[in-house]
Design a protein around this motif. Structure first.
Motif, mmCIF file in Angstrom:
data_model
loop_
_atom_site.group_PDB
_atom_site.id
_atom_site.type_symbol
_atom_site.label_atom_id
_atom_site.label_comp_id
_atom_site.label_asym_id
_atom_site.label_seq_id
_atom_site.Cartn_x
_atom_site.Cartn_y
_atom_site.Cartn_z
ATOM 1 N N LYS A 106 -9.577 -3.534 -7.043
ATOM 2 C CA LYS A 106 -9.022 -4.527 -6.121
ATOM 3 C C LYS A 106 -9.655 -4.413 -4.739
ATOM 4 N N THR A 107 -9.827 -3.185 -4.256
ATOM 5 C CA THR A 107 -10.441 -2.977 -2.937
ATOM 6 C C THR A 107 -11.886 -3.449 -2.920
ATOM 7 N N TRP A 130 -8.541 -5.111 2.742
ATOM 8 C CA TRP A 130 -9.342 -3.987 2.248
ATOM 9 C C TRP A 130 -8.982 -2.665 2.932
ATOM 10 N N CYS A 183 -5.862 -1.733 3.704
ATOM 11 C CA CYS A 183 -4.701 -1.244 2.962
ATOM 12 C C CYS A 183 -5.064 -0.935 1.510
ATOM 13 N N GLY A 184 -6.085 -1.618 0.979
ATOM 14 C CA GLY A 184 -6.572 -1.277 -0.356
ATOM 15 C C GLY A 184 -7.144 0.129 -0.379
ATOM 16 N N LEU A 185 -7.914 0.465 0.642
ATOM 17 C CA LEU A 185 -8.446 1.830 0.763
ATOM 18 C C LEU A 185 -7.319 2.841 0.911
ATOM 19 N N ALA A 220 0.824 -1.214 0.000
ATOM 20 C CA ALA A 220 0.000 0.000 0.000
ATOM 21 C C ALA A 220 0.855 1.260 0.000
ATOM 22 N N GLN A 264 -4.323 2.547 -0.365
ATOM 23 C CA GLN A 264 -3.736 2.701 -1.694
ATOM 24 C C GLN A 264 -4.551 3.666 -2.546
ATOM 25 N N ASP A 294 -6.554 -0.138 -8.188
ATOM 26 C CA ASP A 294 -6.647 -0.237 -6.727
ATOM 27 C C ASP A 294 -8.100 -0.164 -6.252
ATOM 28 N N THR A 295 -8.915 0.635 -6.953
ATOM 29 C CA THR A 295 -10.339 0.718 -6.603
ATOM 30 C C THR A 295 -11.032 -0.613 -6.862
ATOM 31 N N PHE A 352 -11.864 -7.145 -2.668
ATOM 32 C CA PHE A 352 -11.591 -7.573 -1.292
ATOM 33 C C PHE A 352 -12.861 -7.535 -0.447
#
Length: 270
Positions: free
Chosen positions: A216-217, A230, A232-234, A182, A236, A213-214, A220
């Protein structure tokens, strides 16, 4: 009868959507590095790509794979890590060859300029097994990077094996894996802040990061992946949005003359 047909159609659609999403998750992360790889091969110049990007992604994805032994997550995410590790090794191989060739050409030019044509041009070798901290991740051979990755994997796997029964360790391992990934965009964010400009940075690449990244999140969240993923996805996505804001702000309110030195960036470049 109509209900059965409708259910079958919906089943097929759901299956297609699931497979499409899984494929996007597995291969989507490596897509930005394809044009980077082709550009390096075409120009025979790797200065615009930081090999520390490879280091961060290798560490993050190795830790993520080890995390799966303690906490199950979706198989596509496992394959994503494997594909990313292979991709980063391919990038390292290319960058090492290009960098060594460039250093050798520079050395040859200096030898020619000093009329030392009869001497064989040799470069000082920087090896992983020399354990010189000054040369860390700047070695002369691709095999040294492989040795480092294997050593790190072996040590991390051994520690994970010893502490696999500890919930605190397993959850911390998962958080460290995704948090490392991230943070990959923050050096670019800081670089833009220091330069007070985003000149030389590919906006298309940042848009690809943001959309990827959006997606991917969202994946998740929908697949109920472990909470570390999720969160760390947020994070990113927030970093990507912050970089896009810098693009808007520094273009609307220029802080420096346009003629300042350009800083070439790469996919999630450092």
């Amino acid at each position: 009868m109509e209900d059965e047909v409708f259910q079958q159609v919906m089943y097929v659609v759901n299956l297609l959507v699931t497979w499409t999403a899984a494929t996007a998750i597995i291969f989507g992360g490596v897509v930005p590095y394809v044009p980077q790889y082709r550009e390096i091969r075409r120009t025979q110049n790797a200065e615009g790509f930081s090999t520390y990007v490879c280091l961060v992604l290798l560490v993050a994805n190795i830790l993520r794979i080890l995390f799966r032994f303690g906490r199950y997550f979706e198989t596509p995410l496992l394959w994503q890590s494997i594909i990313m590790i292979v991709t980063m090794l391919v990038m390292l191989n290319l960058c090492t060859d290009v960098r060594v060739a460039a250093e050798l050409n520079t050395k040859r030019r200096s030898f020619t300029a000093s009329d030392s044509k009869d001497e064989e041009v040799k470069l000082p070798k920087k090896l992983f097994l020399d354990f010189e901290w000054n040369y860390f991740w700047s070695w002369s051979r691709f095999v040294d990077y492989v040795q480092c990755v294997v050593a790190f994997t072996a040590v991390a796997a051994y520690v994970t094996y010893l502490l696999l029964d500890s919930d605190v360790f397993v959850e911390s391992l998962g958080f460290l894996a995704v948090f490392t990934e991230a943070m990959l965009g923050t050096p670019q964010l800081y670089c833009n802040y220091q330069n007070k400009s985003t000149e030389g940075m590919s906006i298309k690449m940042v848009l690809m990061w943001t959309s990827g990244d959006t997606f991917k999140t969202g994946y998740f969240l929908l697949t109920q992946a472990p909470v570390q993923f999720w969160i760390c996805g947020l994070l990113q996505v927030c970093v990507d949005v912050a970089i896009l804001f810098q693009v808007y702000y520094y273009s609307r309110y220029p802080q420096k003359p346009v003629s300042h030195t350009t800083h070439t960036t790469s996919a999630k470049a450092l």
